[in-house]
Write an enzyme that holds these catalytic residues in place. Structure first.
Site: not given
Ligand SMILES: [Zn+2]
Length: 438
Positions: A109, A204
Protein backbone atom coordinates in the site's frame (compact mmCIF):
# COMPACT_ATOMS: atom_id res chain seq x y z
CA UNK A 1 24.65 -6.83 -33.61
CA UNK A 2 21.51 -7.13 -31.61
CA UNK A 3 22.31 -10.60 -30.34
CA UNK A 4 25.86 -9.69 -29.28
CA UNK A 5 24.53 -6.65 -27.50
CA UNK A 6 21.85 -8.72 -25.82
CA UNK A 7 24.34 -11.29 -24.60
CA UNK A 8 26.53 -8.54 -23.17
CA UNK A 9 23.52 -7.11 -21.42
CA UNK A 10 22.81 -10.57 -20.14
CA UNK A 11 25.83 -10.42 -17.85
CA UNK A 12 25.84 -8.29 -14.79
CA UNK A 13 28.61 -8.15 -12.31
CA UNK A 14 28.15 -8.72 -8.64
CA UNK A 15 31.27 -8.03 -6.58
CA UNK A 16 31.98 -10.38 -3.74
CA UNK A 17 33.91 -9.91 -0.55
CA UNK A 18 37.17 -11.58 -1.51
CA UNK A 19 37.68 -9.16 -4.36
CA UNK A 20 36.66 -11.54 -7.10
CA UNK A 21 33.56 -10.95 -9.12
CA UNK A 22 30.93 -13.38 -10.26
CA UNK A 23 29.38 -13.13 -13.67
CA UNK A 24 25.67 -13.37 -13.15
CA UNK A 25 22.89 -13.74 -15.63
CA UNK A 26 20.61 -10.73 -15.52
CA UNK A 27 17.06 -11.09 -14.20
CA UNK A 28 14.28 -11.53 -16.79
CA UNK A 29 13.11 -8.04 -15.85
CA UNK A 30 15.15 -5.30 -14.19
CA UNK A 31 14.26 -3.92 -10.74
CA UNK A 32 13.60 -0.58 -12.46
CA UNK A 33 11.15 -2.02 -15.00
CA UNK A 34 9.31 -3.94 -12.31
CA UNK A 35 9.15 -0.86 -10.14
CA UNK A 36 7.74 1.26 -12.99
CA UNK A 37 5.03 -1.36 -13.55
CA UNK A 38 4.03 -1.61 -9.89
CA UNK A 39 3.77 2.14 -9.25
CA UNK A 40 1.12 2.42 -11.97
CA UNK A 41 -1.22 0.32 -9.82
CA UNK A 42 -3.06 2.48 -7.28
CA UNK A 43 -2.79 0.79 -3.87
CA UNK A 44 -3.54 3.67 -1.51
CA UNK A 45 -4.76 2.45 1.88
CA UNK A 46 -7.38 4.27 3.97
CA UNK A 47 -7.63 5.17 7.66
CA UNK A 48 -10.44 4.03 9.96
CA UNK A 49 -11.76 1.10 7.90
CA UNK A 50 -13.16 -2.06 9.44
CA UNK A 51 -11.81 -4.40 6.74
CA UNK A 52 -8.34 -5.66 5.80
CA UNK A 53 -7.30 -4.67 3.23
CA UNK A 54 -8.72 -1.22 3.91
CA UNK A 55 -9.16 -0.67 0.17
CA UNK A 56 -10.06 -3.39 -2.35
CA UNK A 57 -7.72 -1.96 -4.98
CA UNK A 58 -4.69 -3.25 -3.03
CA UNK A 59 -5.77 -6.72 -4.15
CA UNK A 60 -4.98 -5.78 -7.77
CA UNK A 61 -1.29 -5.68 -6.93
CA UNK A 62 -1.55 -8.65 -4.55
CA UNK A 63 -3.02 -10.87 -7.25
CA UNK A 64 -0.48 -9.70 -9.83
CA UNK A 65 2.41 -10.43 -7.48
CA UNK A 66 1.01 -13.89 -6.71
CA UNK A 67 0.94 -14.62 -10.45
CA UNK A 68 4.47 -13.32 -10.97
CA UNK A 69 5.80 -15.26 -7.97
CA UNK A 70 4.39 -18.47 -9.44
CA UNK A 71 5.99 -17.65 -12.80
CA UNK A 72 9.32 -17.12 -11.00
CA UNK A 73 9.15 -20.63 -9.56
CA UNK A 74 8.09 -19.70 -6.03
CA UNK A 75 6.07 -22.35 -4.20
CA UNK A 76 3.06 -22.35 -1.95
CA UNK A 77 2.01 -18.97 -3.37
CA UNK A 78 -1.19 -17.70 -1.79
CA UNK A 79 -3.14 -14.51 -1.15
CA UNK A 80 -4.77 -14.65 2.29
CA UNK A 81 -8.32 -13.48 2.98
CA UNK A 82 -6.72 -10.25 4.25
CA UNK A 83 -4.83 -9.63 1.01
CA UNK A 84 -1.41 -10.70 2.28
CA UNK A 85 0.71 -12.45 -0.37
CA UNK A 86 2.82 -15.33 0.94
CA UNK A 87 5.29 -17.52 -0.95
CA UNK A 88 8.29 -19.77 -0.43
CA UNK A 89 11.45 -19.84 -2.50
CA UNK A 90 12.97 -23.30 -2.06
CA UNK A 91 16.61 -23.49 -1.03
CA UNK A 92 19.14 -25.07 -3.39
CA UNK A 93 21.58 -26.54 -0.86
CA UNK A 94 22.34 -30.22 -0.33
CA UNK A 95 20.72 -29.87 3.09
CA UNK A 96 18.48 -26.83 3.37
CA UNK A 97 17.57 -27.66 6.95
CA UNK A 98 21.01 -26.44 8.07
CA UNK A 99 20.25 -22.84 7.06
CA UNK A 100 17.54 -20.82 8.84
CA UNK A 101 14.52 -19.85 6.73
CA UNK A 102 14.92 -16.11 6.20
CA UNK A 103 11.90 -13.94 5.42
CA UNK A 104 11.65 -10.84 3.21
CA UNK A 105 8.70 -8.52 3.65
CA UNK A 106 7.59 -5.36 1.85
CA UNK A 107 4.27 -3.53 1.89
CA UNK A 108 2.09 -2.98 -1.14
CA UNK A 109 0.00 0.00 0.00
CA UNK A 110 0.89 3.66 -0.31
CA UNK A 111 0.22 6.46 2.18
CA UNK A 112 -3.32 7.89 2.57
CA UNK A 113 -1.63 11.33 2.80
CA UNK A 114 -1.19 11.87 -0.97
CA UNK A 115 -2.99 10.40 -3.99
CA UNK A 116 -1.44 7.34 -5.62
CA UNK A 117 -3.87 7.32 -8.56
CA UNK A 118 -2.52 7.59 -12.13
CA UNK A 119 1.09 7.77 -11.01
CA UNK A 120 3.08 9.05 -13.97
CA UNK A 121 6.69 8.12 -13.18
CA UNK A 122 9.29 10.39 -14.78
CA UNK A 123 12.83 9.16 -15.40
CA UNK A 124 15.43 11.91 -15.19
CA UNK A 125 18.10 10.14 -17.22
CA UNK A 126 21.77 10.71 -16.54
CA UNK A 127 21.11 13.30 -13.82
CA UNK A 128 23.69 16.06 -13.98
CA UNK A 129 23.02 17.84 -10.68
CA UNK A 130 20.77 20.72 -9.66
CA UNK A 131 17.20 20.95 -8.39
CA UNK A 132 14.56 18.73 -10.01
CA UNK A 133 11.35 20.55 -10.93
CA UNK A 134 8.38 18.22 -11.30
CA UNK A 135 6.73 18.97 -14.65
CA UNK A 136 2.98 18.82 -13.89
CA UNK A 137 3.25 21.10 -10.82
CA UNK A 138 6.32 23.28 -11.01
CA UNK A 139 5.90 24.39 -7.39
CA UNK A 140 7.03 20.86 -6.48
CA UNK A 141 10.82 20.98 -6.50
CA UNK A 142 13.30 18.41 -5.19
CA UNK A 143 16.08 20.74 -4.08
CA UNK A 144 19.73 19.85 -3.55
CA UNK A 145 19.60 21.95 -0.38
CA UNK A 146 16.95 19.77 1.24
CA UNK A 147 18.15 16.55 -0.44
CA UNK A 148 21.95 16.51 -0.20
CA UNK A 149 21.77 12.85 -1.30
CA UNK A 150 21.24 14.16 -4.85
CA UNK A 151 24.93 15.08 -4.98
CA UNK A 152 25.75 11.38 -4.94
CA UNK A 153 23.36 10.60 -7.80
CA UNK A 154 25.21 12.35 -10.65
CA UNK A 155 25.01 10.13 -13.73
CA UNK A 156 22.22 8.01 -12.23
CA UNK A 157 18.67 7.78 -13.60
CA UNK A 158 16.40 9.37 -10.99
CA UNK A 159 12.74 8.37 -10.82
CA UNK A 160 10.12 10.83 -9.57
CA UNK A 161 6.36 11.34 -9.90
CA UNK A 162 5.12 14.23 -12.07
CA UNK A 163 4.22 16.54 -9.18
CA UNK A 164 0.54 15.57 -8.84
CA UNK A 165 0.85 12.29 -6.89
CA UNK A 166 3.29 10.46 -4.69
CA UNK A 167 5.60 8.01 -6.46
CA UNK A 168 4.94 4.95 -4.34
CA UNK A 169 8.60 4.14 -3.85
CA UNK A 170 7.44 3.48 -0.27
CA UNK A 171 7.22 0.58 -0.57
CA UNK A 172 7.00 -0.61 -4.18
CA UNK A 173 10.79 -0.23 -4.25
CA UNK A 174 10.94 -2.94 -1.60
CA UNK A 175 8.46 -5.09 -3.53
CA UNK A 176 10.38 -4.71 -6.82
CA UNK A 177 13.72 -5.44 -5.12
CA UNK A 178 12.50 -8.65 -3.46
CA UNK A 179 10.88 -9.83 -6.72
CA UNK A 180 14.07 -9.08 -8.67
CA UNK A 181 16.16 -10.94 -6.07
CA UNK A 182 13.98 -14.02 -6.63
CA UNK A 183 14.38 -13.58 -10.39
CA UNK A 184 18.19 -13.35 -10.10
CA UNK A 185 18.34 -16.43 -7.87
CA UNK A 186 16.29 -18.37 -10.43
CA UNK A 187 18.51 -17.24 -13.30
CA UNK A 188 21.65 -18.14 -11.35
CA UNK A 189 21.33 -21.49 -9.59
CA UNK A 190 25.06 -21.29 -8.78
CA UNK A 191 24.11 -18.80 -6.04
CA UNK A 192 23.63 -20.99 -3.00
CA UNK A 193 20.91 -20.10 -0.54
CA UNK A 194 18.56 -21.63 2.00
CA UNK A 195 14.77 -21.53 1.88
CA UNK A 196 13.30 -18.03 1.74
CA UNK A 197 9.87 -16.92 2.95
CA UNK A 198 8.32 -14.00 1.07
CA UNK A 199 5.42 -11.77 2.10
CA UNK A 200 3.85 -8.65 0.66
CA UNK A 201 1.48 -6.91 3.07
CA UNK A 202 -1.41 -4.43 2.70
CA UNK A 203 -2.23 -1.54 5.05
CA UNK A 204 1.21 -0.90 6.51
CA UNK A 205 0.62 2.84 6.29
CA UNK A 206 -2.51 2.61 8.43
CA UNK A 207 -0.92 0.13 10.82
CA UNK A 208 -3.55 -2.60 10.51
CA UNK A 209 -2.25 -5.04 7.87
CA UNK A 210 0.39 -6.57 10.10
CA UNK A 211 -2.24 -7.50 12.72
CA UNK A 212 -3.41 -10.18 10.27
CA UNK A 213 0.07 -11.53 9.58
CA UNK A 214 0.37 -15.29 10.00
CA UNK A 215 3.80 -15.55 11.65
CA UNK A 216 3.55 -19.33 12.02
CA UNK A 217 2.37 -19.97 8.46
CA UNK A 218 5.08 -17.65 7.13
CA UNK A 219 7.57 -20.17 8.48
CA UNK A 220 10.66 -17.96 8.79
CA UNK A 221 13.07 -17.93 11.70
CA UNK A 222 14.17 -14.35 11.02
CA UNK A 223 12.97 -11.73 8.57
CA UNK A 224 13.80 -8.35 7.11
CA UNK A 225 11.37 -5.65 6.14
CA UNK A 226 12.68 -3.94 3.00
CA UNK A 227 11.12 -0.55 3.68
CA UNK A 228 13.91 1.89 4.58
CA UNK A 229 15.39 4.82 2.73
CA UNK A 230 19.00 5.79 1.94
CA UNK A 231 21.34 3.15 0.47
CA UNK A 232 23.18 1.42 3.31
CA UNK A 233 20.71 2.41 6.04
CA UNK A 234 19.90 -0.54 8.31
CA UNK A 235 17.59 -0.22 11.32
CA UNK A 236 17.36 -2.51 14.30
CA UNK A 237 15.88 0.13 16.60
CA UNK A 238 12.54 1.88 16.75
CA UNK A 239 10.88 4.09 19.33
CA UNK A 240 9.27 2.74 22.42
CA UNK A 241 5.88 4.38 22.34
CA UNK A 242 3.11 5.25 24.79
CA UNK A 243 0.01 7.43 24.58
CA UNK A 244 -1.31 9.44 27.53
CA UNK A 245 -4.85 10.76 27.91
CA UNK A 246 -5.31 13.52 30.48
CA UNK A 247 -8.93 14.28 31.44
CA UNK A 248 -10.04 17.51 33.13
CA UNK A 249 -13.45 17.19 34.76
CA UNK A 250 -15.26 20.44 35.56
CA UNK A 251 -18.91 21.34 36.05
CA UNK A 252 -21.15 23.04 33.53
CA UNK A 253 -24.20 25.11 34.30
CA UNK A 254 -26.22 27.89 32.66
CA UNK A 255 -23.80 30.85 32.54
CA UNK A 256 -26.57 33.19 33.70
CA UNK A 257 -26.79 31.44 37.05
CA UNK A 258 -23.27 30.02 37.23
CA UNK A 259 -21.91 32.04 40.13
CA UNK A 260 -20.32 29.78 42.69
CA UNK A 261 -21.41 26.66 40.77
CA UNK A 262 -19.58 26.45 37.41
CA UNK A 263 -16.13 24.86 37.30
CA UNK A 264 -14.58 25.60 33.90
CA UNK A 265 -12.17 22.80 32.97
CA UNK A 266 -10.77 24.81 30.05
CA UNK A 267 -8.51 26.95 32.25
CA UNK A 268 -6.97 23.85 33.76
CA UNK A 269 -6.17 22.35 30.34
CA UNK A 270 -4.68 25.70 29.32
CA UNK A 271 -2.45 25.68 32.39
CA UNK A 272 -1.40 22.08 31.71
CA UNK A 273 -0.48 22.83 28.08
CA UNK A 274 1.61 25.76 29.23
CA UNK A 275 3.81 23.41 31.27
CA UNK A 276 5.21 21.41 28.32
CA UNK A 277 8.99 21.96 28.05
CA UNK A 278 9.72 23.55 24.69
CA UNK A 279 12.89 21.51 24.14
CA UNK A 280 11.11 18.17 24.38
CA UNK A 281 8.71 18.42 21.42
CA UNK A 282 8.74 16.83 17.92
CA UNK A 283 9.42 20.24 16.42
CA UNK A 284 12.54 20.74 18.56
CA UNK A 285 14.10 17.24 18.65
CA UNK A 286 15.84 14.84 16.25
CA UNK A 287 18.17 11.84 16.14
CA UNK A 288 18.05 9.80 19.34
CA UNK A 289 16.24 12.43 21.41
CA UNK A 290 12.68 11.51 22.39
CA UNK A 291 9.67 13.80 22.80
CA UNK A 292 6.23 14.40 24.27
CA UNK A 293 3.62 15.55 21.79
CA UNK A 294 0.13 16.82 22.67
CA UNK A 295 -1.62 16.10 19.35
CA UNK A 296 -5.39 16.18 19.88
CA UNK A 297 -7.94 17.08 22.49
CA UNK A 298 -11.38 18.33 23.43
CA UNK A 299 -11.92 21.72 25.04
CA UNK A 300 -15.17 22.03 26.97
CA UNK A 301 -16.36 23.57 30.24
CA UNK A 302 -17.63 20.29 31.68
CA UNK A 303 -14.98 17.90 30.45
CA UNK A 304 -11.78 18.60 28.54
CA UNK A 305 -9.13 16.13 27.54
CA UNK A 306 -5.75 15.98 25.89
CA UNK A 307 -4.05 13.15 24.03
CA UNK A 308 -0.25 13.05 24.20
CA UNK A 309 2.32 10.86 22.43
CA UNK A 310 5.39 9.81 24.42
CA UNK A 311 8.37 8.59 22.40
CA UNK A 312 11.87 7.51 23.38
CA UNK A 313 14.43 4.89 22.34
CA UNK A 314 15.07 3.94 25.98
CA UNK A 315 12.45 2.66 28.41
CA UNK A 316 14.09 4.73 31.18
CA UNK A 317 13.68 7.85 29.01
CA UNK A 318 10.07 6.95 28.38
CA UNK A 319 9.48 6.37 32.10
CA UNK A 320 10.97 9.80 32.84
CA UNK A 321 8.62 11.43 30.32
CA UNK A 322 5.62 9.68 31.83
CA UNK A 323 6.67 10.83 35.30
CA UNK A 324 7.01 14.39 34.03
CA UNK A 325 3.46 14.32 32.59
CA UNK A 326 2.17 12.99 35.93
CA UNK A 327 4.06 15.67 37.88
CA UNK A 328 2.56 18.30 35.60
CA UNK A 329 -0.89 16.91 36.46
CA UNK A 330 -0.11 17.35 40.17
CA UNK A 331 1.06 20.93 39.57
CA UNK A 332 -2.06 21.89 37.60
CA UNK A 333 -4.28 20.10 40.12
CA UNK A 334 -2.73 22.16 42.94
CA UNK A 335 -3.64 25.32 41.05
CA UNK A 336 -7.15 24.13 40.10
CA UNK A 337 -8.27 22.04 43.09
CA UNK A 338 -11.92 21.97 42.00
CA UNK A 339 -11.12 20.38 38.62
CA UNK A 340 -10.74 16.62 38.78
CA UNK A 341 -7.70 15.70 36.69
CA UNK A 342 -6.80 12.11 35.77
CA UNK A 343 -4.08 10.67 33.55
CA UNK A 344 -4.17 7.31 31.79
CA UNK A 345 -1.08 5.99 29.99
CA UNK A 346 -1.15 3.12 27.48
CA UNK A 347 1.75 1.28 25.89
CA UNK A 348 1.69 1.24 22.05
CA UNK A 349 4.87 -0.56 21.03
CA UNK A 350 8.39 -1.19 22.24
CA UNK A 351 11.83 -0.67 20.75
CA UNK A 352 12.60 -3.84 18.79
CA UNK A 353 16.25 -3.53 19.82
CA UNK A 354 15.23 -5.08 23.15
CA UNK A 355 14.81 -8.36 21.26
CA UNK A 356 17.18 -7.81 18.32
CA UNK A 357 20.16 -7.25 20.64
CA UNK A 358 20.00 -11.01 21.17
CA UNK A 359 20.36 -11.63 17.41
CA UNK A 360 23.37 -9.50 16.40
CA UNK A 361 23.97 -11.74 13.36
CA UNK A 362 20.89 -10.30 11.65
CA UNK A 363 22.33 -6.79 11.60
CA UNK A 364 25.87 -8.03 11.00
CA UNK A 365 24.87 -10.13 7.98
CA UNK A 366 22.95 -7.19 6.52
CA UNK A 367 25.95 -4.90 7.02
CA UNK A 368 28.21 -7.46 5.36
CA UNK A 369 25.77 -7.84 2.43
CA UNK A 370 25.66 -4.08 1.88
CA UNK A 371 29.47 -3.94 1.94
CA UNK A 372 29.68 -6.70 -0.66
CA UNK A 373 27.37 -4.60 -2.81
CA UNK A 374 29.92 -1.79 -2.56
CA UNK A 375 27.93 0.32 -0.11
CA UNK A 376 28.83 1.91 3.21
CA UNK A 377 26.27 0.46 5.63
CA UNK A 378 25.24 2.37 8.76
CA UNK A 379 22.76 1.88 11.57
CA UNK A 380 19.94 4.36 11.91
CA UNK A 381 17.28 4.24 14.65
CA UNK A 382 13.77 4.78 13.27
CA UNK A 383 11.81 7.67 14.81
CA UNK A 384 8.62 5.66 14.43
CA UNK A 385 7.40 2.07 14.49
CA UNK A 386 7.67 -0.54 11.73
CA UNK A 387 5.78 -3.71 10.91
CA UNK A 388 9.03 -5.39 11.91
CA UNK A 389 8.81 -4.08 15.47
CA UNK A 390 5.46 -5.80 15.89
CA UNK A 391 6.70 -9.04 14.27
CA UNK A 392 9.83 -8.96 16.43
CA UNK A 393 7.71 -9.05 19.59
CA UNK A 394 5.58 -11.84 18.09
CA UNK A 395 8.63 -14.08 17.85
CA UNK A 396 9.92 -13.16 14.37
CA UNK A 397 13.00 -10.93 14.79
CA UNK A 398 12.79 -8.44 11.90
CA UNK A 399 15.18 -5.53 11.29
CA UNK A 400 14.60 -3.08 8.44
CA UNK A 401 16.69 -2.66 5.28
CA UNK A 402 17.08 0.26 2.90
CA UNK A 403 15.37 0.53 -0.50
CA UNK A 404 17.27 3.51 -1.94
CA UNK A 405 14.15 5.71 -1.78
CA UNK A 406 13.71 9.21 -0.30
CA UNK A 407 10.95 11.65 0.75
CA UNK A 408 8.32 9.05 1.62
CA UNK A 409 4.63 10.00 1.80
CA UNK A 410 4.93 13.08 -0.39
CA UNK A 411 4.96 14.35 -3.95
CA UNK A 412 8.75 14.78 -3.79
CA UNK A 413 9.38 11.06 -3.33
CA UNK A 414 12.19 9.62 -5.46
CA UNK A 415 14.44 6.64 -6.03
CA UNK A 416 16.98 5.86 -8.73
CA UNK A 417 18.10 3.02 -10.97
CA UNK A 418 21.21 2.51 -8.86
CA UNK A 419 19.14 2.72 -5.67
CA UNK A 420 16.92 -0.13 -6.84
CA UNK A 421 19.78 -2.21 -8.24
CA UNK A 422 22.13 -1.86 -5.26
CA UNK A 423 19.32 -2.69 -2.82
CA UNK A 424 18.48 -5.80 -4.87
CA UNK A 425 22.14 -6.78 -5.03
CA UNK A 426 22.36 -6.46 -1.23
CA UNK A 427 19.47 -8.92 -0.85
CA UNK A 428 21.20 -11.41 -3.17
CA UNK A 429 24.38 -11.18 -1.09
CA UNK A 430 22.42 -11.47 2.13
CA UNK A 431 20.85 -14.85 1.28
CA UNK A 432 24.31 -16.13 0.28
CA UNK A 433 25.81 -14.95 3.57
CA UNK A 434 23.20 -16.87 5.57
CA UNK A 435 24.07 -19.99 3.55
CA UNK A 436 27.84 -19.45 3.99
CA UNK A 437 27.62 -18.91 7.74
CA UNK A 438 25.45 -21.90 8.53
ZN1 LIG B 1 6.92 2.04 4.04
Amino acid sequence: MKSIFASILCLILIGIANGQAQNLKAPTESAMDRFLRYVKIDTQSAEDQTTTPSTRKQLNLANLLAKELTALGAQNVRVSEFGIVYATVPGNLADNSKVPVVGFIAHMDTSPAVSGENVNAIIHKNYQGGDIVLPKDTTQVITVEKNPLLKGLIGDDIITADGTTLLGSDDKSGVAEIMTMIDILRQNPQIKHGTLAIAFTPDEEVGTGIEKFDVKGFGAKFAYTVDGEELGEISDETWSARTATVTFQGKSTHPGTAKGIMINAMYAIGDYLGRFPKDMLPETTEGRVGFVHPYAGVIDVESSNLKILLRDFDISGLDAKEKMLRDMVAQTAAKFPEVKITIDVKENYKNMKEVLKNYPELTNNAMEAAKRAGLKPFLKPIRGGTDGSRLTFEGLPTPNLFTGGSNFHGKLEFNSRRGLEKSTETLVHLVQIFAEKS
